[in-house]
Design a protein around this motif. Structure first.
Motif, PDB file in Angstrom:
ATOM      1  N   ASP A 235     -23.969   8.160 -11.326  1.00 37.90           N
ATOM      2  CA  ASP A 235     -25.145   9.023 -11.128  1.00 37.90           C
ATOM      3  C   ASP A 235     -25.734  10.213 -11.192  1.00 37.90           C
ATOM      4  O   ASP A 235     -25.678  12.056 -11.625  1.00 37.90           O
ATOM      5  CB  ASP A 235     -26.690   8.773 -10.871  1.00 37.90           C
ATOM      6  CG  ASP A 235     -26.282   8.229  -9.825  1.00 37.90           C
ATOM      7  OD1 ASP A 235     -27.615   7.473  -9.349  1.00 37.90           O
ATOM      8  OD2 ASP A 235     -25.377   9.024  -8.365  1.00 37.90           O
ATOM      9  N   SER A 236     -24.582  11.463 -10.860  1.00 34.61           N
ATOM     10  CA  SER A 236     -23.712  12.699 -10.868  1.00 34.61           C
ATOM     11  C   SER A 236     -23.393  13.778 -12.560  1.00 34.61           C
ATOM     12  O   SER A 236     -23.161  14.100 -12.190  1.00 34.61           O
ATOM     13  CB  SER A 236     -22.759  12.971  -9.990  1.00 34.61           C
ATOM     14  OG  SER A 236     -21.763  12.437  -9.913  1.00 34.61           O
TER      15      SER A 236
ATOM     16  N   ASN B  15     -22.528  13.455 -16.105  1.00 32.38           N
ATOM     17  CA  ASN B  15     -23.872  12.621 -17.720  1.00 32.38           C
ATOM     18  C   ASN B  15     -22.953  11.069 -18.528  1.00 32.38           C
ATOM     19  O   ASN B  15     -21.779  11.306 -17.863  1.00 32.38           O
ATOM     20  CB  ASN B  15     -24.160  13.933 -18.453  1.00 32.38           C
ATOM     21  CG  ASN B  15     -22.573  14.549 -19.114  1.00 32.38           C
ATOM     22  OD1 ASN B  15     -21.597  13.729 -19.480  1.00 32.38           O
ATOM     23  ND2 ASN B  15     -22.557  15.905 -19.418  1.00 32.38           N
TER      24      ASN B  15
ATOM     25  N   THR C  13     -25.960   0.483  -6.235  1.00 31.67           N
ATOM     26  CA  THR C  13     -25.857   0.342  -7.451  1.00 31.67           C
ATOM     27  C   THR C  13     -24.648   0.218  -7.756  1.00 31.67           C
ATOM     28  O   THR C  13     -24.073   0.288  -9.495  1.00 31.67           O
ATOM     29  CB  THR C  13     -25.813   1.041  -7.924  1.00 31.67           C
ATOM     30  OG1 THR C  13     -25.187   2.409  -7.769  1.00 31.67           O
ATOM     31  CG2 THR C  13     -27.417   2.040  -7.421  1.00 31.67           C
TER      32      THR C  13
ATOM     33  N   SER D  77     -30.098   8.975 -15.607  1.00 35.76           N
ATOM     34  CA  SER D  77     -31.827   8.690 -15.236  1.00 35.76           C
ATOM     35  C   SER D  77     -32.083   8.782 -16.165  1.00 35.76           C
ATOM     36  O   SER D  77     -33.464   9.039 -15.921  1.00 35.76           O
ATOM     37  CB  SER D  77     -31.735   9.891 -13.996  1.00 35.76           C
ATOM     38  OG  SER D  77     -31.284  10.893 -13.894  1.00 35.76           O
ATOM     39  N   GLU D  78     -31.839  10.259 -17.101  1.00 34.89           N
ATOM     40  CA  GLU D  78     -32.513   9.903 -18.240  1.00 34.89           C
ATOM     41  C   GLU D  78     -32.414   9.095 -19.153  1.00 34.89           C
ATOM     42  O   GLU D  78     -33.186   8.992 -20.333  1.00 34.89           O
ATOM     43  CB  GLU D  78     -32.091  11.221 -19.171  1.00 34.89           C
ATOM     44  CG  GLU D  78     -32.154  12.453 -17.711  1.00 34.89           C
ATOM     45  CD  GLU D  78     -31.851  13.820 -18.568  1.00 34.89           C
ATOM     46  OE1 GLU D  78     -32.185  15.215 -18.195  1.00 34.89           O
ATOM     47  OE2 GLU D  78     -30.988  13.641 -19.097  1.00 34.89           O
TER      48      GLU D  78
ATOM     49  N   GLN E 200     -28.342   2.453 -20.607  1.00 32.80           N
ATOM     50  CA  GLN E 200     -27.418   2.273 -19.153  1.00 32.80           C
ATOM     51  C   GLN E 200     -26.613   1.430 -19.712  1.00 32.80           C
ATOM     52  O   GLN E 200     -25.183   1.999 -19.078  1.00 32.80           O
ATOM     53  CB  GLN E 200     -27.965   2.339 -17.919  1.00 32.80           C
ATOM     54  CG  GLN E 200     -28.789   3.515 -17.597  1.00 32.80           C
ATOM     55  CD  GLN E 200     -29.726   3.242 -15.818  1.00 32.80           C
ATOM     56  OE1 GLN E 200     -29.148   3.304 -14.824  1.00 32.80           O
ATOM     57  NE2 GLN E 200     -30.810   4.229 -15.714  1.00 32.80           N
TER      58      GLN E 200
ATOM     59  N   THR F 169     -26.194   5.455  -1.684  1.00 33.23           N
ATOM     60  CA  THR F 169     -26.560   4.856  -3.479  1.00 33.23           C
ATOM     61  C   THR F 169     -25.371   4.129  -4.149  1.00 33.23           C
ATOM     62  O   THR F 169     -25.690   2.853  -5.074  1.00 33.23           O
ATOM     63  CB  THR F 169     -27.610   5.776  -3.413  1.00 33.23           C
ATOM     64  OG1 THR F 169     -28.207   5.972  -3.376  1.00 33.23           O
ATOM     65  CG2 THR F 169     -28.030   5.917  -5.356  1.00 33.23           C
TER      66      THR F 169
END
Lengths: 247, 310, 254
Positions: free
Chosen positions: A91-92, A94, C123, A136-137, A143, C119
């Motif tokens: 998630d860090s 894109n 996940t 997250s978007e 995803q 996290t």
């Protein structure tokens, strides 16, 4: 060719896998089915050595992956692409960077070449435009598709799907199923689909392996599955068909 | 403008390193950029000197002590230190250790040699000078002072005893000597009064001395020598006072002789007892003061005690 | 009952064992650092450069408070005012600089690391890394711990610089002690080993905070709640072991 032989696995006092054996031949798509908590995901993690069995062996292309060093195991794992349940995108980064990540880490490709491959992978999952977006978007289905693009970026010989359609609406589920089928056809990979969604099994699998209460209860082709008169298997399939009928 | 992570990190580390090195050099009293001038001094006793203590010339900080250790060869204390390279540390320079160990304010003073002499080379040896430390000087002086005081007391006691003996002698004639005695007593009283002032002034001298001491402890060990000089002055004053007491003694002796040769009558003295009482009370008052001073010198010297100071 | 008592002894030992094993793997992965170099830079910025403002703020306040309180306690006119500098500067260099930095970073860096890794664990991002054939310990833990070891001394220097500066400034502005006298006192009582000890301390703190937080985060279990638990435990355990290490170091090195 992956073969799992008489694998036992316990967590604390809970015996999760009991003498599980299954062979996964090259080029086939096999569905590992069973109820939630039956040990499907645990079996899946044994295939790539994320878990090691208490007894029994797992061999990939003839190599016992629990008898080799960590460095060698990691080399074996590069033959695999894994689509995790929640996508497990970093998630860090894109979307573009997520797909590019294995390429940047494991290949000597230059940046233009990487961009080329990433675009191709994203196009394959029909998400050309989301490269700049963070996980997250994106919606859950998107995803998973980006994660699929990442899983295939290194052109693995085996692709493992962990509950690829769970938590998705039926239409998105169908899109994912279609993608899995296309990948199997186009890239000629061996696919292992861990699922409890019979609809998707019937759509994509050549063979099925049914785990019940930690044991490999039944294995066979989809045709055989239809003809089987095993009560437990029938109950599981019927329950699913009832659900499909509803939805 | 956006900097890459490498640039940010590199810059931060470099700035921190520079601050660290300059900061340590600053607090170590090293010149920030120049090289230093290292020297060694040899002492019998380090007096609590440790690395980091300052080095001064004529009261000006010019460097600091690097390391203090015992030489394996000679068993003496070796003090490595560095000073500002511009200080003319010439042949004939000697070093002393001053200050109070108990306060942690120990420092090394350099007394420079003649300015036209050859400069001591880098790493050269500097001789130890004779520098007393204040407390040992004080403790050496204190018993002497007490001895002086107690001899005064002894003499006074003798005088009192003789006076008593004279007064209790039944056949002495007082009448004729009474006038003389009265005059003498007045003289004694005057003398005693003036001596009382003098004692008060001695005490106030001591007070101001202590104040000086405080001041010197507070900022500077320099004044120690001056202080001791002042102490010596005080001692001299005390000695003068003793001489005066001796004079008084002689006068009293004369008086006693007159009394002994006596032409007056004892009866009058007995009738007129006020003189005796006055003299007695004056003397016993003085006696009390001196006895107190003897038994309790701490009260008058107490400011000089280091424990009371801090 | 016997089992419970035994668990009280055995559980910490088991935890220590798992922690050591993780560190052992991490040391084994240092050789692959060149692959994870980019991560190292990123972590050095996140843990180090980005922490400078908060560390400076905390150190600034503690330096100022030290000065004011020392001045408040020194009522005897017999003691020169330069003593304030002689007390504030060494205490900043010896203790406050490193410990304040440590506490701030246990909260800021420790919690961040534990939350990030936790996290990633729940996940399945760590599994994803592993399944690609990456060494997740080398990729995730080594850069974080190394960044801690490298950047904590830097932050310690920043903390001392700002702390001493603010102490001096407050002393001067508040009329407690002029800056010159403050520095005279500081220089007179300066021990060359003090800053070296401080740097050693900050390196140890950096290692402890990052490695404990990595350990807590890496072995997170149980979804979002587990991440919260790991984060709290990481911050608390970091602080506790930081104090313990502070005592051990002071007892052995001073």
């Amino acid at each position: 060719m992956i073969s799992v032989t008489k694998v036992n696995k316990s967590f604390n006092d809970k015996h999760v896998l009991k003498d599980v054996s299954v062979d996964i031949p090259e080029g086939e798509t096999i569905a590992i089915i069973g109820r939630s908590g039956s040990g499907k995901s645990v079996l899946m993690k044994h295939l790539i050595g994320l878990l090691s069995p208490d007894s029994g062996t797992v061999t990939v292309d003839g190599i016992d992956i629990n008898a080799i060093t960590y460095a060698e195991l990691r080399r074996v794992r590069r033959n695999f692409g894994v689509l995790f349940q929640g996508g497990a995108l970093f998630d860090s980064m894109n979307s573009f960077e997520n797909v590019a990540f294995p390429l940047r880490t494991f290949t000597e490709m230059g940046e233009p070449e990487i961009e080329d491959v990433v675009k191709r992978c994203l196009a394959m999952v029909e998400l050309e435009d989301v490269g700049a977006k963070l996980p997250s978007e994106l919606s859950g289905g998107m995803q998973k598709r980006v994660a699929l693009a990442r899983a295939v970026a290194l052109q693995p010989r085996y692709i493992i799907y962990d509950e690829p359609t769970s938590g998705l609406d039926p239409e998105t589920s169908n899109t994912i199923d279609e993608l899995i089928r296309n990948l199997a056809d186009q890239l000629n990979v061996t696919s292992i689909v861990v699922t409890h969604d019979m609809h998707s099994v019937l759509n994509i699998a050549d063979r099925a392996a049914f785990i019940y209460e930690g044991r490999m209860h039944w294995t066979g082709t989809i045709d055989e599955l239809h003809r089987s008169d095993d009560q437990v298997l029938k109950a599981f399939v019927t329950a699913n068909e009832y659900k499909i009928g509803l939805s | 403008m956006k900097f890459s992570n490498e640039i940010k990190v590199g810059l931060t580390i470099i700035v921190a390193t520079v601050i660290f090195i300059l900061g340590v050099r600053y607090f170590e009293d090293l010149p920030l950029f120049d090289s230093t001038y290292d020297l060694v001094a040899e002492f019998d006793n380090a007096g609590g000197l440790i690395g980091g203590n300052i080095v001064r010339v004529n009261g000006v900080v010019v460097g600091s002590v690097e390391d203090v250790y015992i030489s394996e060869a000679t068993g003496k204390v070796m003090v490595e230190f560095h000073v500002d390279p511009n200080i003319p540390v010439t042949e004939g320079t000697y070093a002393t250790i001053t200050g109070f160990d108990a306060l942690g304010v120990v420092r090394m003073d350099l007394v420079l040699g003649p300015a036209d002499g050859p400069k001591i080379p880098e790493g050269g040896m500097i001789a130890a000078g004779t520098g007393g430390d204040l407390m040992s000087d004080l403790t050496a002086q204190a018993p002497e002072m007490l001895e002086d005081v107690s001899s005064v007391v002894d003499q006074l006691n003798g005088v009192l005893a003789e006076t008593n003996a004279m007064l209790s002698a039944p056949d002495s004639d007082f009448r004729q000597t009474l006038t003389a005695a009265r005059g003498s007593v007045e003289q004694i009283e005057g003398l005693l009064a003036s001596e009382r002032d003098r004692i008060a002034s001695i005490l106030s001298n001591t007070d101001s001395l202590t104040a000086d001491l405080n001041a010197s402890l507070g900022e500077d060990g320099e004044a120690v020598a001056a202080l001791i000089a002042q102490m010596e002055e005080t001692m001299a004053t005390l000695n003068e006072d003793l001489e005066r007491f001796q004079e008084t003694n002689e006068q009293l002796n004369e008086l006693l002789q007159k009394l002994n040769n006596g032409e007056g009558t004892l009866g009058l003295l007995i009738n007129d007892s006020s003189m005796y009482h006055r003299m007695d009370s004056t003397l016993s008052g003085l006696n009390g003061l001196i006895a107190d001073f003897q038994s309790n010198p701490g009260r008058y010297l107490k400011e000089m005690k280091i424990v009371d100071l801090f | 009952m016997v089992k419970q008592t035994l668990d009280i002894v055995l559980n910490p030992l088991a935890t220590l064992g798992r922690y050591s094993r993780l560190l052992f793997h991490a040391f084994g992965a240092v050789a692959e650092l060149s692959i994870y170099r980019k991560n190292l830079w990123e972590q050095m910025v996140k843990s180090g450069v980005d922490s400078i403002p908060i560390v400076c703020m905390a150190a600034g306040f503690s330096g100022a408070v030290s000065t004011v309180q020392t001045a408040y306690q020194l009522v005897t006119p017999l003691i020169p005012r330069s003593t304030i500098g002689a007390i504030v500067v060494p205490s900043m260099i010896l203790e406050l600089g490193a410990v304040v930095t440590g506490f701030i970073l246990a909260g800021r860096v420790g919690a961040r690391i534990a939350a990030e890794l936790g996290t990633m664990r729940v996940t399945e991002q760590i599994d994803a890394l592993e399944s690609m054939g990456l060494n997740s310990i080398g990729y995730l833990i080594v850069p974080r711990v190394l960044a801690g070891i490298i950047m904590f001394p830097v932050l310690y220097v920043a903390a001392c610089f700002v702390g001493i500066g603010s102490g001096m400034l407050i002393g001067d502005l508040g009329g407690f002690v002029p800056a010159e006298e403050f520095l005279v006192g500081a220089r007179e009582f300066f021990q060359p080993f003090d800053p070296i000890f401080g740097v050693i301390k900050s390196i140890v703190f950096g290692f402890l905070i990052t490695s404990i937080s990595c350990f807590k985060g890496y072995y997170t279990q149980g979804g979002a709640e587990g991440v919260g638990r790991s984060t709290t435990q990481a911050a608390v355990a970091s602080c506790v072991f930081l104090l313990l290490a502070d005592l051990v170091l002071a007892a052995t090195l001073l």
